[in-house]
Design a protein around this motif. Structure first.
Motif, PDB file in Angstrom:
ATOM      1  N   PHE A  95       2.387 -17.243   0.432  1.00 56.16           N
ATOM      2  CA  PHE A  95       1.546 -16.911   1.403  1.00 56.16           C
ATOM      3  C   PHE A  95       1.356 -17.216   2.730  1.00 56.16           C
ATOM      4  CE2 PHE A  95      -1.140 -18.377  -2.253  1.00 56.16           C
ATOM      5  CZ  PHE A  95      -2.398 -17.555  -2.198  1.00 56.16           C
ATOM      6  N   ALA A 105      -7.328  -8.630  -3.861  1.00 56.64           N
ATOM      7  CA  ALA A 105      -7.347  -9.572  -2.610  1.00 56.64           C
ATOM      8  C   ALA A 105      -7.905  -9.003  -1.061  1.00 56.64           C
ATOM      9  CB  ALA A 105      -5.723 -10.103  -2.685  1.00 56.64           C
ATOM     10  N   PRO A 106      -7.935  -9.716  -0.233  1.00 53.14           N
ATOM     11  CA  PRO A 106      -8.233  -9.961   1.013  1.00 53.14           C
ATOM     12  C   PRO A 106      -7.172  -8.388   2.024  1.00 53.14           C
ATOM     13  CG  PRO A 106      -8.274 -12.012   0.881  1.00 53.14           C
ATOM     14  CD  PRO A 106      -7.015 -11.008  -0.803  1.00 53.14           C
ATOM     15  N   GLY A 162       0.381  -9.200  -8.589  1.00 55.91           N
ATOM     16  CA  GLY A 162       0.009  -9.638  -7.636  1.00 55.91           C
ATOM     17  C   GLY A 162       0.765 -10.647  -6.623  1.00 55.91           C
ATOM     18  N   ILE A 163       0.628 -11.683  -5.431  1.00 59.11           N
ATOM     19  CA  ILE A 163       0.906 -12.498  -4.838  1.00 59.11           C
ATOM     20  C   ILE A 163       1.951 -13.265  -5.072  1.00 59.11           C
ATOM     21  CG2 ILE A 163      -0.343 -14.669  -4.278  1.00 59.11           C
ATOM     22  CD1 ILE A 163      -0.045 -13.445  -1.487  1.00 59.11           C
ATOM     23  N   HIS A 176     -10.305 -15.241 -11.888  1.00 64.15           N
ATOM     24  CA  HIS A 176      -9.282 -14.612 -11.164  1.00 64.15           C
ATOM     25  C   HIS A 176      -8.027 -14.808 -12.273  1.00 64.15           C
ATOM     26  CE1 HIS A 176      -7.526 -12.444  -8.112  1.00 64.15           C
ATOM     27  NE2 HIS A 176      -6.186 -13.018  -7.815  1.00 64.15           N
ATOM     28  N   ILE A 209       3.417 -12.112   3.053  1.00 67.14           N
ATOM     29  CA  ILE A 209       2.689 -11.176   3.014  1.00 67.14           C
ATOM     30  C   ILE A 209       2.712 -10.411   3.685  1.00 67.14           C
ATOM     31  CG2 ILE A 209       0.461 -10.700   4.020  1.00 67.14           C
ATOM     32  CD1 ILE A 209      -0.150 -12.697   2.314  1.00 67.14           C
ATOM     33  N   MET A 240      -3.088  -8.826  -5.021  1.00 66.71           N
ATOM     34  CA  MET A 240      -2.305  -7.709  -3.877  1.00 66.71           C
ATOM     35  C   MET A 240      -2.002  -6.852  -3.676  1.00 66.71           C
ATOM     36  SD  MET A 240      -1.845 -10.070  -1.264  1.00 66.71           S
ATOM     37  CE  MET A 240      -0.535  -9.821   0.017  1.00 66.71           C
ATOM     38  N   LEU A 279     -12.485 -14.203  -4.806  1.00 62.85           N
ATOM     39  CA  LEU A 279     -12.206 -12.774  -4.491  1.00 62.85           C
ATOM     40  C   LEU A 279     -13.244 -11.602  -4.253  1.00 62.85           C
ATOM     41  CD1 LEU A 279      -8.577 -12.549  -4.255  1.00 62.85           C
ATOM     42  CD2 LEU A 279     -10.115 -13.865  -2.665  1.00 62.85           C
TER      43      LEU A 279
END
Ligand code: FER
Length: 276
Positions: free
Chosen positions: A130, A198-199, A80-81, A258, A135, A173, A231
């Motif tokens: 972020f 994620a978006p 993930g992020i 999450h 990203i 992510m 999300l």
């Protein structure tokens, strides 16, 4: 559909009436170390990236009794992020999940590659995760994965090299990356999993202009999310798109937020289906 089951995502209304639990939680002890069964191992791997022009790291799980005279399928498992190549190992011990599944004949012996999916010169999980630059690193990883990491893995380990023996899955992510990279490179991946995506997943209709063509082409599309995850509409929207076009897929909604609990459970179920 009750009003509280309807939410708005962008301009479209997303119904969640068919949020379903496809599977129960993984059995107790599924990610514990059991001393009476054979164990695989996790080793550090590094490769040169022509994308970042740096040496980059990954962790590689080799199944119990890994034998260079045999060939193995490979799962690329993305974090993930806020993570890096250690995140899955810290959260959910994929090595133990697989040791346990393999010992029960519930999963096929496979190699799992856990890379750092933030393809930047400085790919450390520090600072503002972020920020647009960080990203961008997750998007850069597409080329790093296909042009650098996969070839390096295939020349250092005994793997099959066809799409039927290559899977991509990830959390958040990494789930978005799996959707983006998987569906835009179906010549490379036949099994795709996204847990709590994620978006960062591209606009789905552009990514998948001809959804009907997926039928029979993709061996597994596995989507999951917790219904307490902020999300969830990302996953719901993709599920609805696949449903509208009659594309078979797994849709597993649990009560998680999450968090690593749902990622471990879904790794367990994904790993018991992939390559079978
Ligand atoms: C966002 C919310 C969450 C986003 C990414 C995430 C790119 C990723 C979360 C994670 O990986 O855990 O708006 O935008």
């Amino acid at each position: 559909v009750a009003a509280d089951k309807i939410s708005v995502q962008g301009n479209s209304i997303v119904l969640s009436a068919d949020d379903v639990r496809a599977f129960p939680d993984a059995p107790k002890g599924y990610k514990d170390y059991h001393k009476d069964i054979p164990h695989g191992k996790v080793e550090a791997f590094s490769y040169y990236s022509t994308v970042t022009k740096t040496k980059r790291k990954a962790n590689v799980y080799l199944p119990p009794n890994y034998d260079p005279d045999e060939k193995y399928p490979v799962l690329y498992l993305l974090h993930g992020i806020g993570g890096d190549e250690t995140e899955w190992l810290r959260y959910d011990s994929p090595n133990l999940v697989l040791d346990n599944l393999i010992s029960e004949d519930e999963a096929v012996p496979m190699i799992i590659v856990m890379p750092n999916g933030r393809a930047l010169k400085d790919d450390r999980a520090v600072g503002d995760m972020f920020s647009p630059e960080k990203i961008q690193g997750f998007a850069n990883f597409e080329k790093d994965l296909l042009d650098c990491l996969i070839p390096a893995i295939q020349s250092n380990y005994s793997t099959y090299t066809d799409r039927e023996h290559r899977a991509i899955a990830g959390l958040s992510m990494g789930g978005g990356q799996s959707i983006n990279f998987g569906f835009s490179h179906l010549d490379s991946f036949a099994w795709i999993g996204a847990f709590s995506a994620a978006p960062n997943a591209e606009k789905i209709p552009q990514l998948i202009p001809d959804p009907e063509s997926l039928v029979g082409e993709v061996d597994l599309i596995y989507l999951s999310c917790g219904n307490n995850d902020g999300l969830i509409n990302i996953s719901r929207g993709f599920h609805q798109f696949l449903k509208d076009h009659d594309v078979p897929h797994i849709w597993n909604v649990d009560d998680a937020g999450h968090d690593p609990v749902t990622w471990g459970n879904n790794l367990y179920h994904f790993a018991s289906k992939v390559f079978q």
